[in-house]
Write a protein that holds these residues in place. Structure first.
Motif, short mmCIF file in Angstrom:
data_model
loop_
_atom_site.label_atom_id
_atom_site.label_comp_id
_atom_site.label_asym_id
_atom_site.label_seq_id
_atom_site.Cartn_x
_atom_site.Cartn_y
_atom_site.Cartn_z
N GLU A 114 0.82 -1.21 0.00
CA GLU A 114 0.00 0.00 0.00
C GLU A 114 0.85 1.27 0.00
OE1 GLU A 114 -3.25 0.30 -0.50
OE2 GLU A 114 -3.14 -1.86 -0.87
N LEU A 115 1.98 1.25 0.71
CA LEU A 115 2.82 2.45 0.74
C LEU A 115 3.38 2.77 -0.65
CD1 LEU A 115 4.79 2.14 4.09
CD2 LEU A 115 3.12 3.89 3.48
N LYS A 118 0.67 4.31 -2.64
CA LYS A 118 0.50 5.70 -2.22
C LYS A 118 1.59 6.59 -2.81
CE LYS A 118 0.48 8.68 1.88
NZ LYS A 118 0.64 8.72 3.38
N GLY A 119 2.83 6.11 -2.79
CA GLY A 119 3.93 6.89 -3.35
C GLY A 119 3.74 7.16 -4.82
N ALA A 273 9.04 -0.22 6.48
CA ALA A 273 7.95 0.16 5.59
C ALA A 273 7.09 -1.04 5.20
CB ALA A 273 8.50 0.83 4.34
N LEU A 302 8.30 3.97 -1.95
CA LEU A 302 8.19 3.91 -0.50
C LEU A 302 8.62 5.25 0.12
CD1 LEU A 302 9.58 0.34 0.27
CD2 LEU A 302 7.19 1.06 0.22
N TYR A 303 9.71 5.81 -0.39
CA TYR A 303 10.14 7.13 0.09
C TYR A 303 9.13 8.20 -0.29
CZ TYR A 303 14.82 5.77 1.69
OH TYR A 303 15.87 5.23 2.39
N SER A 305 6.05 8.00 -0.56
CA SER A 305 4.81 7.90 0.22
C SER A 305 4.82 8.80 1.45
CB SER A 305 4.59 6.45 0.66
OG SER A 305 5.50 6.09 1.70
N PHE A 307 6.51 7.87 4.17
CA PHE A 307 6.77 7.02 5.33
C PHE A 307 8.17 7.29 5.88
CE2 PHE A 307 8.74 3.20 7.10
CZ PHE A 307 7.84 2.89 8.11
N ARG A 308 8.27 7.35 7.21
CA ARG A 308 9.56 7.50 7.87
C ARG A 308 9.64 6.50 9.01
NH1 ARG A 308 9.94 9.59 3.82
NH2 ARG A 308 10.59 11.71 3.30
N LYS A 309 10.73 5.79 9.08
CA LYS A 309 10.88 4.81 10.16
C LYS A 309 11.22 5.54 11.46
CE LYS A 309 15.76 3.83 9.08
NZ LYS A 309 16.38 4.46 10.24
#
Length: 324
Positions: A114-115, A118-119, A273, A302-303, A305, A307-309
């Motif tokens: 999904e991420l 989204k990206g 992610a 992924l980036y 999107s 998202f950050r860990k």
């Protein structure tokens, strides 16, 4: 684009490239910039200025996107003796050969996490650029080995400001600090104390010097399709690792599959992610295996999107090599 001889005056030569679909110039070529103060790549307003060498000589390139995300064109103006060659390579630089149709197909899209979906939704205009300039990309990647991003950018800026030639004149409109990356000969002439002042340890400077000695062979790799042959060619230079080869191919070939194995952050980011848990390089490659051939695209999405860990554990700390 015209294949006739190009005569470049103070006004330069301007051409227009139409991507034929969603396109985002800054997102596409941004990976080629080594920080906001990269002497070879400066952004002023909506204009992106690049300085580089071609087989015919040096060139200054200005790029501007006009229109909207889904209906745009890129205006490109070039100056210098390498102008004709720069125009010839312009479409590849802008990502014309980066084909996302398979990635965007319903069947492939259905397999994506999904991420990544989204990206892709947030960045439909992203392309992977291909510069074809292997020595420049190798030099930058070597300077990025085993150090923080801040350190690598500082070293690149220091060395280009002192050993890169001024970019070809652009009628006074180019940023005055724009400079060309050093030639192979110029890299070899940098004295040891200047590597020290640039914060580059002997191991990395020795690797870059070895690469400069075989620069003509490295440049020939630009004509070889991205993959094992290019990676082996790069890795034949002692000190160039799998990580460095991947970083180079991402920029020179727009390789949609090159994964930077050995990166300080990448494996844990991909693991977090995709599974919510950090992993190592082997785990990352296993997670990305279903998308072989498009693994770099998946990572980029992924980036993209957002998202950050979570940040746990020690950070990689800058090390000042100037006082060692």
């Amino acid at each position: 684009m015209s294949s006739s001889p190009v005569v470049v005056g103070s006004a330069g030569v301007t051409t227009v490239w139409e991507p034929g679909g969603p396109y985002h110039l800054a997102g596409t070529i941004g990976t080629l910039q080594c920080g906001a103060y990269d002497p070879a790549f400066r952004t002023v307003g909506s204009a992106h200025w690049l300085a580089f060498r071609t087989a015919d000589g040096a060139t200054t390139l200005r790029l501007q996107q006009r229109g909207t995300l889904r209906s745009s064109r890129v205006e490109a103006t070039v100056w210098g003796p390498g102008a004709e060659a720069a125009l010839h390579g312009l479409p590849r630089l802008l990502g014309s050969e980066d084909d996302w149709s398979g990635f965007d197909s319903p069947d492939f899209r259905a397999t994506l996490p999904e991420l990544a979906k989204k990206g892709r939704y947030l960045s439909p205009g992203l392309r992977l650029p291909s510069t074809g300039r292997v020595l420049d990309a190798t030099a930058r990647a070597v300077l990025e080995q085993r150090v923080t991003t801040f350190e690598a950018r500082r070293s690149w800026r220091y060395l280009l400001e002192r050993y890169g030639d001024p970019a070809p004149g652009a009628g006074g409109s180019a940023p005055p600090e724009l400079r060309l990356p050093p030639t192979a000969e110029q890299w070899r002439k940098i004295p040891s104390w200047e590597w020290h002042r640039a914060g580059v340890d002997p191991r990395r400077s020795a690797t870059l010097l070895r690469a400069s000695l075989v620069a003509s062979g490295l440049e020939r790799l630009a004509a070889v399709p991205a993959g094992p042959l290019v990676s082996r060619g790069l890795s034949s230079v002692s000190g160039i690792s799998v990580w460095t080869s991947a970083e180079v191919m991402q920029r020179t070939h727009g390789d949609p599959d090159a994964i930077s194995v050995g990166d300080y952050h990448l494996a844990s980011f991909v693991g977090a992610a995709l599974t919510g848990r950090r992993t190592d390089d082997a785990g990352m490659l296993k997670l990305l295996a279903p998308w072989a051939g498009n693994r770099q695209r998946v990572v980029r999405m992924l980036y993209a999107s957002g998202f950050r860990k979570q940040a746990f554990g020690p950070r990689l700390r800058p090390e000042d090599h100037r006082y060692h």
